[in-house]
Design a protein around this motif. Structure first.
Motif, mmCIF file in Angstrom:
data_model
loop_
_atom_site.group_PDB
_atom_site.id
_atom_site.type_symbol
_atom_site.label_atom_id
_atom_site.label_comp_id
_atom_site.label_asym_id
_atom_site.label_seq_id
_atom_site.Cartn_x
_atom_site.Cartn_y
_atom_site.Cartn_z
ATOM 1 N N HIS A 58 6.858 -60.485 -13.284
ATOM 2 C CA HIS A 58 7.069 -59.431 -12.297
ATOM 3 C C HIS A 58 6.742 -59.905 -10.884
ATOM 4 C CE1 HIS A 58 7.226 -56.892 -15.901
ATOM 5 N NE2 HIS A 58 7.973 -56.121 -15.153
ATOM 6 N N GLN A 59 5.773 -60.795 -10.740
ATOM 7 C CA GLN A 59 5.508 -61.364 -9.423
ATOM 8 C C GLN A 59 6.722 -62.133 -8.910
ATOM 9 O OE1 GLN A 59 1.904 -63.518 -10.395
ATOM 10 N NE2 GLN A 59 0.632 -62.036 -9.297
ATOM 11 N N GLN A 60 7.377 -62.872 -9.793
ATOM 12 C CA GLN A 60 8.568 -63.634 -9.418
ATOM 13 C C GLN A 60 9.727 -62.704 -9.062
ATOM 14 O OE1 GLN A 60 9.133 -66.128 -12.847
ATOM 15 N NE2 GLN A 60 7.297 -67.334 -12.434
ATOM 16 N N GLN A 61 9.870 -61.615 -9.813
ATOM 17 C CA GLN A 61 10.928 -60.647 -9.519
ATOM 18 C C GLN A 61 10.725 -60.022 -8.147
ATOM 19 O OE1 GLN A 61 10.824 -57.915 -12.807
ATOM 20 N NE2 GLN A 61 12.043 -59.233 -14.140
ATOM 21 N N PHE A 62 9.487 -59.649 -7.832
ATOM 22 C CA PHE A 62 9.194 -59.050 -6.538
ATOM 23 C C PHE A 62 9.472 -60.039 -5.405
ATOM 24 C CE2 PHE A 62 5.828 -56.033 -8.511
ATOM 25 C CZ PHE A 62 6.846 -55.219 -8.966
ATOM 26 N N ALA A 63 9.092 -61.311 -5.600
ATOM 27 C CA ALA A 63 9.261 -62.324 -4.560
ATOM 28 C C ALA A 63 10.726 -62.595 -4.262
ATOM 29 C CB ALA A 63 8.568 -63.613 -4.978
ATOM 30 N N ALA A 64 11.602 -62.368 -5.252
ATOM 31 C CA ALA A 64 13.031 -62.669 -5.088
ATOM 32 C C ALA A 64 13.794 -61.566 -4.381
ATOM 33 C CB ALA A 64 13.658 -62.930 -6.458
ATOM 34 N N ARG A 65 13.184 -60.417 -4.185
ATOM 35 C CA ARG A 65 13.901 -59.295 -3.593
ATOM 36 C C ARG A 65 14.055 -59.449 -2.090
ATOM 37 N NH1 ARG A 65 10.616 -54.868 -7.099
ATOM 38 N NH2 ARG A 65 11.851 -55.050 -8.995
ATOM 39 N N THR A 66 15.194 -58.977 -1.598
ATOM 40 C CA THR A 66 15.458 -58.982 -0.163
ATOM 41 C C THR A 66 14.851 -57.735 0.475
ATOM 42 O OG1 THR A 66 17.533 -60.135 -0.534
ATOM 43 C CG2 THR A 66 17.246 -59.032 1.605
ATOM 44 N N PRO A 67 14.064 -57.899 1.542
ATOM 45 C CA PRO A 67 13.443 -56.727 2.174
ATOM 46 C C PRO A 67 14.485 -55.710 2.634
ATOM 47 C CG PRO A 67 12.483 -58.754 3.002
ATOM 48 C CD PRO A 67 13.676 -59.148 2.190
ATOM 49 N N ALA A 68 14.127 -54.438 2.519
ATOM 50 C CA ALA A 68 15.030 -53.382 2.965
ATOM 51 C C ALA A 68 15.148 -53.404 4.489
ATOM 52 C CB ALA A 68 14.505 -52.028 2.509
ATOM 53 N N PRO A 69 16.327 -53.101 5.028
ATOM 54 C CA PRO A 69 16.487 -53.103 6.482
ATOM 55 C C PRO A 69 15.718 -51.956 7.127
ATOM 56 C CG PRO A 69 18.444 -52.216 5.425
ATOM 57 C CD PRO A 69 17.568 -52.735 4.325
ATOM 58 N N GLN A 70 15.313 -52.164 8.372
ATOM 59 C CA GLN A 70 14.638 -51.116 9.130
ATOM 60 C C GLN A 70 15.677 -50.123 9.634
ATOM 61 O OE1 GLN A 70 11.230 -50.849 9.622
ATOM 62 N NE2 GLN A 70 11.746 -48.823 10.432
ATOM 63 N N LEU A 71 15.525 -48.861 9.302
ATOM 64 C CA LEU A 71 16.497 -47.844 9.695
ATOM 65 C C LEU A 71 16.172 -47.286 11.078
ATOM 66 C CD1 LEU A 71 16.829 -45.938 6.296
ATOM 67 C CD2 LEU A 71 18.427 -47.590 7.279
ATOM 68 N N LEU A 72 17.215 -47.144 11.893
ATOM 69 C CA LEU A 72 17.061 -46.616 13.251
ATOM 70 C C LEU A 72 17.718 -45.256 13.414
ATOM 71 C CD1 LEU A 72 17.826 -49.918 15.217
ATOM 72 C CD2 LEU A 72 15.577 -48.966 14.604
ATOM 73 N N TYR A 73 18.493 -44.826 12.420
ATOM 74 C CA TYR A 73 19.184 -43.535 12.437
ATOM 75 C C TYR A 73 20.102 -43.418 13.641
ATOM 76 C CZ TYR A 73 16.027 -42.556 8.650
ATOM 77 O OH TYR A 73 15.363 -42.627 7.468
ATOM 78 N N GLU A 74 20.908 -44.469 13.822
ATOM 79 C CA GLU A 74 21.884 -44.517 14.894
ATOM 80 C C GLU A 74 23.287 -44.397 14.325
ATOM 81 O OE1 GLU A 74 21.093 -48.239 16.758
ATOM 82 O OE2 GLU A 74 19.388 -47.475 17.938
ATOM 83 N N ALA A 75 24.233 -43.990 15.153
ATOM 84 C CA ALA A 75 25.630 -43.874 14.721
ATOM 85 C C ALA A 75 26.139 -45.221 14.229
ATOM 86 C CB ALA A 75 26.486 -43.368 15.882
ATOM 87 N N GLY A 76 26.854 -45.174 13.114
ATOM 88 C CA GLY A 76 27.400 -46.389 12.538
ATOM 89 C C GLY A 76 26.509 -47.041 11.502
ATOM 90 N N GLU A 77 25.270 -46.593 11.420
ATOM 91 C CA GLU A 77 24.332 -47.137 10.436
ATOM 92 C C GLU A 77 24.717 -46.659 9.037
ATOM 93 O OE1 GLU A 77 19.762 -47.751 11.278
ATOM 94 O OE2 GLU A 77 20.126 -45.742 10.499
ATOM 95 N N THR A 78 24.434 -47.459 8.017
ATOM 96 C CA THR A 78 24.769 -47.084 6.648
ATOM 97 C C THR A 78 23.552 -46.502 5.934
ATOM 98 O OG1 THR A 78 24.339 -49.352 5.872
ATOM 99 C CG2 THR A 78 26.602 -48.780 6.449
ATOM 100 N N HIS A 79 23.805 -45.448 5.152
ATOM 101 C CA HIS A 79 22.777 -44.776 4.366
ATOM 102 C C HIS A 79 23.336 -44.496 2.977
ATOM 103 C CE1 HIS A 79 19.756 -43.833 7.573
ATOM 104 N NE2 HIS A 79 20.798 -44.140 8.314
ATOM 105 N N PHE A 80 22.432 -44.339 2.012
ATOM 106 C CA PHE A 80 22.848 -44.115 0.632
ATOM 107 C C PHE A 80 22.670 -42.654 0.236
ATOM 108 C CE2 PHE A 80 22.123 -48.638 0.688
ATOM 109 C CZ PHE A 80 23.083 -49.137 -0.176
ATOM 110 N N TYR A 81 23.577 -42.218 -0.633
ATOM 111 C CA TYR A 81 23.445 -40.893 -1.246
ATOM 112 C C TYR A 81 24.092 -40.958 -2.622
ATOM 113 C CZ TYR A 81 24.071 -35.928 -2.231
ATOM 114 O OH TYR A 81 24.055 -34.688 -2.838
ATOM 115 N N GLN A 82 23.311 -40.693 -3.664
ATOM 116 C CA GLN A 82 23.764 -40.732 -5.048
ATOM 117 C C GLN A 82 24.516 -42.025 -5.375
ATOM 118 O OE1 GLN A 82 25.686 -37.120 -6.330
ATOM 119 N NE2 GLN A 82 23.763 -36.000 -6.323
#
Length: 239
Positions: A58-82
């Motif tokens: 699990h330590q290796q799995q965590f280390a391999a993940r790409t950090p989530a982007p910092q959200l600015l809530y600006e027009a054109g930004e992508t967000h997830f829903y379902q």
């Protein structure tokens, strides 16, 4: 918190009133062991040693993940829903509201032109919470029948390290608000997982065997959630 050397690794060792040992791997690979008050240190060390390969995996799995982007809530930004990606559109309006445009794959935020990023984030978060709150009752009605256990209460929280939790004594489950951004089967998996704790408290062979019976494809949804960072730098715990 002071670290303890156990089985060749640094561990956060916490003693509390509980019946059995519990192991958790957190973000950045930190390991925590919760132990009953009078459990000998040698027994705790053997517990950690026996699970060394699980911890390292699990330590290796965590280390391999790409950090989530910092959200600015600006027009054109992508967000997830379902489980789907939507582009954010901003509109100046006196009455704050959110509108979903599924065909265009857009999320429209209406609020005063001078609204800050924090206010835009608060509006979208409140909308997410409203959508999840509307979904949960029907999912509980569906899966409580399958699992054969009923939650006495439920709630929604913004959790940094858990997709869900279950207070077994109170028969209360909590669901992470972030689940509204994931595909619906992932939300259902967490609902079933937490209800299953009303059969079995521990993540042991019996627990996972029951999961196989209730939701045979649960591993697919668990794997999908395991690749998601709940917040920047904080992936879900492996426990």
């Amino acid at each position: 918190m002071a670290l303890t050397q156990l089985a060749g690794m640094e561990v956060d060792l916490v003693r509390k009133r509980m019946r059995s040992l519990r192991l958790t791997v957190y973000a950045a690979g930190r390991v925590r062991v919760s132990a009953p008050l009078h459990t000998p240190l040698a027994a705790v060390e053997e517990f950690v040693r026996a699970r060394r390969s699980w911890i390292e995996k699990h330590q290796q799995q965590f280390a391999a993940r790409t950090p989530a982007p910092q959200l600015l809530y600006e027009a054109g930004e992508t967000h997830f829903y379902q489980g789907k990606v939507y582009t954010l559109a901003l509109h100046a309006a006196d009455r704050p509201r959110v509108e979903l445009h599924p065909e265009a794959r857009e999320l429209h935020l209406y609020l005063p032109a001078e609204a800050t990023a924090e206010q835009r984030a608060a509006l979208l978060t409140a909308w997410y919470r409203q959508q999840l709150r509307a979904l949960v009752p029907q999912l509980l009605a569906k899966w409580e029948t399958v699992v054969g256990r009923q939650a006495a209460a439920w709630g929604i929280r913004q959790m940094r390290t858990r997709w869900g939790t279950c207070n077994i004594g109170a028969r209360r489950i909590w669901l992470n608000l972030e689940l509204i951004k994931r595909p619906l089967p992932c939300l259902e998996y967490v609902v079933v997982h937490e209800l299953n704790h009303l059969h079995e408290r521990l993540h042991n062979a019996r627990f996972w065997g029951l999961m196989d019976g209730f939701m045979p494809d649960w591993r697919v949804y668990k794997a999908e959630l395991n690749h998601v960072h709940l917040t920047p730098g904080a992936p879900p715990d492996a426990d």
